[in-house]
Design a protein around this motif. Sequence first.
Motif, PDB file in Angstrom:
ATOM      1  N   LEU A  95      35.164  56.919  36.463  1.00 35.03           N
ATOM      2  CA  LEU A  95      34.486  57.932  37.264  1.00 35.03           C
ATOM      3  C   LEU A  95      32.988  57.928  36.979  1.00 35.03           C
ATOM      4  O   LEU A  95      32.183  58.276  37.844  1.00 35.03           O
ATOM      5  N   PHE A  96      32.612  57.520  35.775  1.00 34.58           N
ATOM      6  CA  PHE A  96      31.197  57.457  35.428  1.00 34.58           C
ATOM      7  C   PHE A  96      30.486  56.396  36.262  1.00 34.58           C
ATOM      8  O   PHE A  96      29.291  56.514  36.554  1.00 34.58           O
ATOM      9  N   SER A  97      31.235  55.363  36.668  1.00 34.10           N
ATOM     10  CA  SER A  97      30.650  54.336  37.534  1.00 34.10           C
ATOM     11  C   SER A  97      30.267  54.938  38.881  1.00 34.10           C
ATOM     12  O   SER A  97      29.251  54.561  39.477  1.00 34.10           O
ATOM     13  N   ASN A  98      31.089  55.875  39.375  1.00 38.89           N
ATOM     14  CA  ASN A  98      30.756  56.554  40.626  1.00 38.89           C
ATOM     15  C   ASN A  98      29.481  57.371  40.468  1.00 38.89           C
ATOM     16  O   ASN A  98      28.621  57.399  41.353  1.00 38.89           O
ATOM     17  N   TYR A  99      29.378  58.054  39.328  1.00 40.79           N
ATOM     18  CA  TYR A  99      28.177  58.850  39.060  1.00 40.79           C
ATOM     19  C   TYR A  99      26.932  57.965  39.064  1.00 40.79           C
ATOM     20  O   TYR A  99      25.943  58.257  39.744  1.00 40.79           O
ATOM     21  N   LYS A 100      26.976  56.862  38.321  1.00 45.59           N
ATOM     22  CA  LYS A 100      25.818  55.982  38.227  1.00 45.59           C
ATOM     23  C   LYS A 100      25.454  55.388  39.582  1.00 45.59           C
ATOM     24  O   LYS A 100      24.273  55.242  39.913  1.00 45.59           O
ATOM     25  N   LEU A 101      26.485  55.040  40.360  1.00 45.17           N
ATOM     26  CA  LEU A 101      26.248  54.472  41.682  1.00 45.17           C
ATOM     27  C   LEU A 101      25.563  55.483  42.597  1.00 45.17           C
ATOM     28  O   LEU A 101      24.575  55.162  43.275  1.00 45.17           O
ATOM     29  N   LEU A 102      26.068  56.705  42.607  1.00 44.46           N
ATOM     30  CA  LEU A 102      25.542  57.722  43.517  1.00 44.46           C
ATOM     31  C   LEU A 102      24.123  58.149  43.161  1.00 44.46           C
ATOM     32  O   LEU A 102      23.271  58.296  44.043  1.00 44.46           O
ATOM     33  N   SER A 130      19.512  67.987  39.868  1.00 45.93           N
ATOM     34  CA  SER A 130      19.152  67.159  41.023  1.00 45.93           C
ATOM     35  C   SER A 130      20.248  67.125  42.080  1.00 45.93           C
ATOM     36  O   SER A 130      20.081  66.474  43.109  1.00 45.93           O
ATOM     37  N   TYR A 131      21.373  67.809  41.843  1.00 47.90           N
ATOM     38  CA  TYR A 131      22.337  68.035  42.916  1.00 47.90           C
ATOM     39  C   TYR A 131      21.866  69.309  43.620  1.00 47.90           C
ATOM     40  O   TYR A 131      22.402  70.397  43.420  1.00 47.90           O
ATOM     41  N   PHE A 132      20.837  69.157  44.444  1.00 48.39           N
ATOM     42  CA  PHE A 132      20.128  70.319  44.985  1.00 48.39           C
ATOM     43  C   PHE A 132      19.527  69.996  46.351  1.00 48.39           C
ATOM     44  O   PHE A 132      19.099  68.873  46.599  1.00 48.39           O
ATOM     45  N   GLN A 133      19.504  71.011  47.233  1.00 44.89           N
ATOM     46  CA  GLN A 133      18.862  70.823  48.534  1.00 44.89           C
ATOM     47  C   GLN A 133      18.676  72.167  49.237  1.00 44.89           C
ATOM     48  O   GLN A 133      19.428  73.114  49.002  1.00 44.89           O
ATOM     49  N   VAL A 144      22.986  74.340  45.003  1.00 44.38           N
ATOM     50  CA  VAL A 144      22.856  73.698  43.700  1.00 44.38           C
ATOM     51  C   VAL A 144      24.269  73.435  43.213  1.00 44.38           C
ATOM     52  O   VAL A 144      25.124  74.327  43.262  1.00 44.38           O
ATOM     53  N   SER A 145      24.529  72.215  42.767  1.00 43.71           N
ATOM     54  CA  SER A 145      25.868  71.859  42.304  1.00 43.71           C
ATOM     55  C   SER A 145      25.861  71.640  40.798  1.00 43.71           C
ATOM     56  O   SER A 145      24.917  71.066  40.242  1.00 43.71           O
ATOM     57  N   PHE A 146      26.927  72.113  40.153  1.00 43.79           N
ATOM     58  CA  PHE A 146      27.061  72.018  38.703  1.00 43.79           C
ATOM     59  C   PHE A 146      28.323  71.228  38.358  1.00 43.79           C
ATOM     60  O   PHE A 146      29.376  71.436  38.964  1.00 43.79           O
ATOM     61  N   VAL A 147      28.238  70.351  37.388  1.00 44.31           N
ATOM     62  CA  VAL A 147      29.407  69.622  36.920  1.00 44.31           C
ATOM     63  C   VAL A 147      30.214  70.544  36.006  1.00 44.31           C
ATOM     64  O   VAL A 147      29.657  71.228  35.152  1.00 44.31           O
ATOM     65  N   GLY A 148      31.542  70.582  36.202  1.00 46.53           N
ATOM     66  CA  GLY A 148      32.391  71.422  35.370  1.00 46.53           C
ATOM     67  C   GLY A 148      33.102  72.486  36.183  1.00 46.53           C
ATOM     68  O   GLY A 148      33.420  72.279  37.355  1.00 46.53           O
ATOM     69  N   SER A 149      33.332  73.635  35.571  1.00 48.04           N
ATOM     70  CA  SER A 149      34.061  74.721  36.225  1.00 48.04           C
ATOM     71  C   SER A 149      33.429  76.059  35.882  1.00 48.04           C
ATOM     72  O   SER A 149      32.641  76.166  34.938  1.00 48.04           O
ATOM     73  N   GLY A 276      19.505  56.740  36.516  1.00 49.06           N
ATOM     74  CA  GLY A 276      19.272  56.633  35.078  1.00 49.06           C
ATOM     75  C   GLY A 276      18.301  57.672  34.563  1.00 49.06           C
ATOM     76  O   GLY A 276      18.457  58.866  34.809  1.00 49.06           O
ATOM     77  N   ILE A 277      17.261  57.225  33.846  1.00 50.11           N
ATOM     78  CA  ILE A 277      16.265  58.141  33.288  1.00 50.11           C
ATOM     79  C   ILE A 277      14.982  58.130  34.119  1.00 50.11           C
ATOM     80  O   ILE A 277      13.922  58.535  33.646  1.00 50.11           O
TER      81      ILE A 277
END
Length: 293
Positions: A95-102, A130-133, A144-149, A276-277
């Motif tokens: 799943l981290f590969s999806n994150y890096k790709l996106l 940065s999940y923001f618009q 704004v989107s947050f990872v988690g719950s 990345g950074i």
Amino acid sequence: MSYFYFPRAAAATRAALNCSLRIGARSITASACQHFQATKSNLEGSLPDFDRAAEIKYSKPPNPAWKKGDGANDAGASLGKNHVEIDPYAEGRSLFSNYKLLVSGVVPRPVAFVSTRSKDGQSVNLAPFSYFQVINHDPPLFVVSFVGSVEKAKDTLRNLVDTGECVINIISEHFLDAANATAAPVPYGVSEFGIAGLHPAACSTVQAPRVRESVFSIEGKLVEVKEFESRAQPGKKTSVLAIIEGTRFWAREDAINEDQDAISLDVLRPMSRLGGIQYGRTREIVEIGRPAT
């Protein structure tokens, strides 16, 4: 209007800046911090210096003579390239590969530098997302989107849900380093304002402070929160989307025009997130008119 006082350098903050902050049972020692700084220095040492004097340039579109039906401006070169199909849930794909790709492919992304206040009013939080618009202007709406719950919410989401308020600050070049420092993990209740050396300023419609250094800030009230479940692990909450309504705008005097309907890019100098950074600077602008028909 509410006013707040936040010490610029509490003991924990000074300790963090001196590379000896203790977090729970872990201790960030001076040697560990020196190793981090050495790695950072080695990375940055291979790069050219930041050009503070770089001017924003404006240009015509790639092909001013373009007309309907002309297609891409690469003489068909892109049509000769093949594409790779990627299944986000292919066997063996992390799943981290999806994150890096996106985050490397969906660029540049605007950054919401969100400031919040705890429900008891005893602490404030500051963090970049940065999940923001912006998604609407009447009413002014933002996501704004947050990872988690929500159940295991980190500081910003916890405060936002508890109080229903926040401030979205836009990051500019002149405080990028300070903004980046707020992404470090610190215990709940420790103010990132002090860690970053940034200054809180009072707001009118929310109790959370805005960032004084920010050229443009938006006071906001929480409209709705929606959680999403993992496709790979059904039942596990992996994302929280917050819809926020803007209730007041703050613009620096030298950045706003007389009609108060436009922010100068030359003053704002916004930073965006890449993969990345990496961060992006808005330095070259292409002006292209909208088609009449």
